[in-house]
Design an enzyme around this catalytic site. Structure first.
Site, PDB file in Angstrom:
ATOM      1  N   LYS A 181     -10.495 -31.425   1.998  1.00  0.00           N
ATOM      2  CA  LYS A 181      -9.553 -30.721   1.116  1.00  0.00           C
ATOM      3  C   LYS A 181      -8.539 -31.752   0.642  1.00  0.00           C
ATOM      4  CE  LYS A 181      -6.064 -28.801   0.475  1.00  0.00           C
ATOM      5  NZ  LYS A 181      -5.173 -29.323  -0.578  1.00  0.00           N
ATOM      6  N   GLU A 256      -1.889 -37.336  11.526  1.00  0.00           N
ATOM      7  CA  GLU A 256      -1.190 -38.555  11.103  1.00  0.00           C
ATOM      8  C   GLU A 256      -0.073 -38.124  10.183  1.00  0.00           C
ATOM      9  OE1 GLU A 256      -4.194 -41.061   9.389  1.00  0.00           O
ATOM     10  OE2 GLU A 256      -5.222 -41.274  11.291  1.00  0.00           O
ATOM     11  N   CYS A 289       3.691 -43.797   4.233  1.00  0.00           N
ATOM     12  CA  CYS A 289       4.132 -43.229   5.512  1.00  0.00           C
ATOM     13  C   CYS A 289       4.674 -44.309   6.442  1.00  0.00           C
ATOM     14  CB  CYS A 289       2.991 -42.496   6.182  1.00  0.00           C
ATOM     15  SG  CYS A 289       1.538 -43.540   6.450  1.00  0.00           S
ATOM     16  N   GLU A 384      12.666 -38.302   6.688  1.00  0.00           N
ATOM     17  CA  GLU A 384      11.791 -39.069   5.796  1.00  0.00           C
ATOM     18  C   GLU A 384      12.064 -38.660   4.336  1.00  0.00           C
ATOM     19  OE1 GLU A 384       7.596 -37.997   5.635  1.00  0.00           O
ATOM     20  OE2 GLU A 384       7.081 -40.113   5.810  1.00  0.00           O
TER      21      GLU A 384
HETATM   22  P1  NAD Z   1       1.763 -32.107   2.820  1.00  0.00           P
HETATM   23  O1  NAD Z   1       1.818 -31.813   4.277  1.00  0.00           O
HETATM   24  O2  NAD Z   1       2.595 -31.308   1.908  1.00  0.00           O
HETATM   25  O3  NAD Z   1       0.261 -31.955   2.273  1.00  0.00           O
HETATM   26  C1  NAD Z   1      -0.811 -32.681   2.812  1.00  0.00           C
HETATM   27  C2  NAD Z   1      -2.082 -31.872   2.636  1.00  0.00           C
HETATM   28  O4  NAD Z   1      -1.967 -30.672   3.391  1.00  0.00           O
HETATM   29  C3  NAD Z   1      -2.382 -31.457   1.188  1.00  0.00           C
HETATM   30  O5  NAD Z   1      -3.759 -31.567   0.966  1.00  0.00           O
HETATM   31  C4  NAD Z   1      -1.969 -30.005   1.191  1.00  0.00           C
HETATM   32  O6  NAD Z   1      -2.656 -29.216   0.241  1.00  0.00           O
HETATM   33  C5  NAD Z   1      -2.361 -29.579   2.586  1.00  0.00           C
HETATM   34  N1  NAD Z   1      -1.718 -28.358   3.083  1.00  0.00           N
HETATM   35  C6  NAD Z   1      -0.526 -27.839   2.716  1.00  0.00           C
HETATM   36  N2  NAD Z   1      -0.289 -26.698   3.410  1.00  0.00           N
HETATM   37  C7  NAD Z   1      -1.357 -26.502   4.223  1.00  0.00           C
HETATM   38  C8  NAD Z   1      -1.691 -25.518   5.187  1.00  0.00           C
HETATM   39  N3  NAD Z   1      -0.890 -24.494   5.465  1.00  0.00           N
HETATM   40  N4  NAD Z   1      -2.870 -25.644   5.850  1.00  0.00           N
HETATM   41  C9  NAD Z   1      -3.689 -26.683   5.610  1.00  0.00           C
HETATM   42  N5  NAD Z   1      -3.420 -27.644   4.708  1.00  0.00           N
HETATM   43  C10 NAD Z   1      -2.266 -27.564   4.030  1.00  0.00           C
HETATM   44  O7  NAD Z   1       2.074 -33.656   2.696  1.00  0.00           O
HETATM   45  P2  NAD Z   1       2.186 -34.508   1.349  1.00  0.00           P
HETATM   46  O8  NAD Z   1       3.493 -34.240   0.731  1.00  0.00           O
HETATM   47  O9  NAD Z   1       0.963 -34.330   0.538  1.00  0.00           O
HETATM   48  O10 NAD Z   1       2.129 -35.961   1.938  1.00  0.00           O
HETATM   49  C11 NAD Z   1       3.249 -36.682   2.308  1.00  0.00           C
HETATM   50  C12 NAD Z   1       3.380 -36.737   3.807  1.00  0.00           C
HETATM   51  O11 NAD Z   1       2.225 -37.332   4.369  1.00  0.00           O
HETATM   52  C13 NAD Z   1       4.543 -37.599   4.251  1.00  0.00           C
HETATM   53  O12 NAD Z   1       5.210 -36.976   5.301  1.00  0.00           O
HETATM   54  C14 NAD Z   1       3.867 -38.879   4.718  1.00  0.00           C
HETATM   55  O13 NAD Z   1       4.591 -39.628   5.649  1.00  0.00           O
HETATM   56  C15 NAD Z   1       2.609 -38.330   5.302  1.00  0.00           C
HETATM   57  N6  NAD Z   1       1.583 -39.388   5.383  1.00  0.00           N
HETATM   58  C16 NAD Z   1       1.223 -39.863   6.616  1.00  0.00           C
HETATM   59  C17 NAD Z   1       0.298 -40.874   6.721  1.00  0.00           C
HETATM   60  C18 NAD Z   1      -0.128 -41.389   8.080  1.00  0.00           C
HETATM   61  O14 NAD Z   1      -1.186 -42.007   8.162  1.00  0.00           O
HETATM   62  N7  NAD Z   1       0.642 -41.177   9.128  1.00  0.00           N
HETATM   63  C19 NAD Z   1      -0.276 -41.417   5.576  1.00  0.00           C
HETATM   64  C20 NAD Z   1       0.130 -40.927   4.340  1.00  0.00           C
HETATM   65  C21 NAD Z   1       1.058 -39.906   4.264  1.00  0.00           C
END
Ligand code: NAD
Length: 487
Positions: A181, A256, A289, A384
């Site tokens: 997804k 992650e 991240c 963050e």
């Molecule tokens: P997000 O949590 O808003 O979304 C990530 C994914 O989760 C998207 O595909 C979204 O559609 C999905 N999602 C949203 N609600 C959901 C639910 N209820 N159930 C299942 N899936 C759901 O995060 P974002 O804004 O897309 O990404 C940014 C975040 O990701 C930041 O906090 C960043 O630090 C983190 N990040 C971490 C890493 C790592 O490896 N640690 C790498 C990149 C980004």
């Protein structure tokens, strides 16, 4: 070409899901917008619970066949996918840049080659995956990594294909089938991956892709009883929702998450190197991240560090990510820009000083920003931002540096700049972080464990750790007796 095909910078991209080896459209769509200029790229199938369930069913149906496919054959198909990625690097790079606004030159030269490497690395690692047999009172112990089952992989927008394939590749190598997804702000390259995987001969149903909003279809995927693994990269609040949803079936999770990582600059450091490391944290418009967004500088060199940093930051070229000369592109979305600006406004209201930047630029750009005079317990130091916003604090002792570095709820990464090996060893040992870089940043090897501590994540992936997660480990103990061998 069908009515469901978009042409993105000359590249044909299917806007439908990929389920059981077929393109499936939803009745509704969502609009995909380019952060480069806010223009509409097109309408993408907006998945519902029905498509989520269909994708899991397809993954379940394909699982026995793929799990039983010999390792060497699975590895061959993964290498064929890598070949397909390499053939289409230009297409993937321009589509990703159009979709998420990150630099075209880094997609071309760094990110997309790394996508291919994700497949090659896990294919090769699979072939060498073993734990030597061992004996217990004459009995033989044999460890095996059994495919676990359908795996749901949920990924963010900041490095869409790179982060997706860092999960897809080991999951497939392990013999699992996948429902991916992708993030709703960046749906396009996942669709190209479906084309590439099909061409490479990956059997139908082994990789499925459902487009849409996590808030609408996330639960249907993560609470599904047929799903045996969930790997998620994204934000902490979403991770908590997924954890609650997965609890219904005790589905194992790898998370992650976000970070608020420190860069510790000691007075004994090569100061130019330290400044380079600090300015590097603006890469991808701060949407990384691992970014070391809290710069902690030893008091005695803080003034000189700040002077050199300000000078260097002034040379950053912000603009169209398709231009070779650009260092930083736009931020992903208007909503993200408002969020970033909210953090900066509140910090300034609370008494912070913007030494660099501190405001929005034209369009979807945020000026690289450095804030000083920030309190350790303030929002800007603890939360963050996920934009090009750094804070600078000072310390006078090693003890204080370590205390400040560890004093957030995160623990993803930490970077040290020091000329003293003993200090590096001492400080590293005390830092809470999944990855520590000493006098460098962002050097990543796929065989290393990757993940975060505290609210930065649960579990580690990478090398054998990925197979430990995506597989059911089995230990078989065989007695020396009871055999009816002849001869
Ligand atoms: P997000 O949590 O808003 O979304 C990530 C994914 O989760 C998207 O595909 C979204 O559609 C999905 N999602 C949203 N609600 C959901 C639910 N209820 N159930 C299942 N899936 C759901 O995060 P974002 O804004 O897309 O990404 C940014 C975040 O990701 C930041 O906090 C960043 O630090 C983190 N990040 C971490 C890493 C790592 O490896 N640690 C790498 C990149 C980004």
């Amino acid at each position: 070409m069908t009515e469901h095909t978009l042409t993105v910078a000359g590249v044909a991209v299917d806007t439908r899901h990929w389920i059981g080896g077929e393109r499936i459209a939803s009745a509704e769509t969502f609009t995909d917008v380019s952060p480069i200029d806010g223009s509409v790229i097109g309408e993408i199938s907006r998945g519902t619970e029905a498509e989520a369930a269909a994708a899991v069913a397809a993954a379940k149906a394909a699982f026995p066949g793929w799990a039983a496919t010999p390792r060497a054959e699975r590895a061959r198909v993964l290498h064929a996918i890598a070949d397909g990625v390499e053939k289409r690097i230009e297409d993937l790079a321009i589509v990703e840049t159009t979709d998420n606004g990150a630099l075209l030159r880094s997609h071309r030269r760094g990110v997309m080659p790394r996508v291919a490497h994700n497949f090659r690395f896990f294919a090769d690692w699979l072939l060498n995956l073993e734990h030597g047999d061992f004996e217990t009172r004459g009995h033989t112990n044999h460890v095996s990594w059994d495919p676990a089952g359908p795996s749901v992989l949920i990924t963010p927008w900041n490095a869409p294909l790179m982060l997706s394939t860092w999960k897809v590749a080991p999951a497939l190598a392990a013999g699992n089938t996948v429902v991916l997804k992708p993030a709703e702000w960046t749906p396009l390259t996942a669709s190209l991956l479906a084309d590439i995987a099909a061409e490479a001969g990956l059997p139908a149903g082994v990789l499925n892709i459902v487009q849409g909003y996590g808030s609408e279809i996330g639960d249907a995927l993560t609470s599904h009883p047929d799903v045996r693994r969930i790997s998620f990269t994204g934000s902490v609040p979403t991770a908590k929702r997924i954890t609650a949803s997965a609890a219904a079936n005790l589905t194992p999770l790898s998370l992650e998450l976000g970070g608020k990582s420190p860069l510790l600059v000691f007075a004994d450091a090569d100061l130019d190197l330290a400044v380079d490391l600090a300015v590097e944290q603006y890469d991808n418009a701060g949407q990384v991240c691992l970014a070391a967004t809290r710069i902690l500088v030893e008091e005695s060199v803080a003034e000189e560090f700040t002077r050199r940093f300000t000078e260097k930051a002034a040379t950053i070229v912000q603009g169209d990510p398709r231009d070779e000369a650009t260092d930083i592109g736009p931020n992903i979305h208007e909503r993200q820009l408002e969020k970033i600006d909210g953090f900066v406004r509140r910090a300034l209201d609370a008494g912070a000083r913007a030494v660099v930047g501190g405001r929005r630029g034209e369009g979807q750009y945020y000026a690289p920003t450095l804030l000083t005079d920030v309190a350790q317990d303030s929002e800007i130091v603890q939360e963050e931002v996920f934009g090009p916003v750094l804070t600078l604090q000072t310390f006078t002792t090693e003890e204080e540096a370590v205390r400040l570095a560890n004093d957030t709820r995160f623990g993803l990464a930490a970077t040290l700049a020091t000329g003293d090996r003993d200090r590096a060893a001492r400080v590293t040992e005390r830092l809470v972080a999944g990855t520590v870089w000493v006098n460098c940043f962002f050097v990543r090897d796929l065989q290393a464990p990757f993940g975060g501590s505290r609210h930065s994540g649960v579990g580690r992936e990478g090398g054998t750790w990925s197979f430990d997660f995506y597989c059911d480990l089995k230990n078989t103990v065989t007695a020396p007796k009871g055999w009816k061998d002849h001869g």
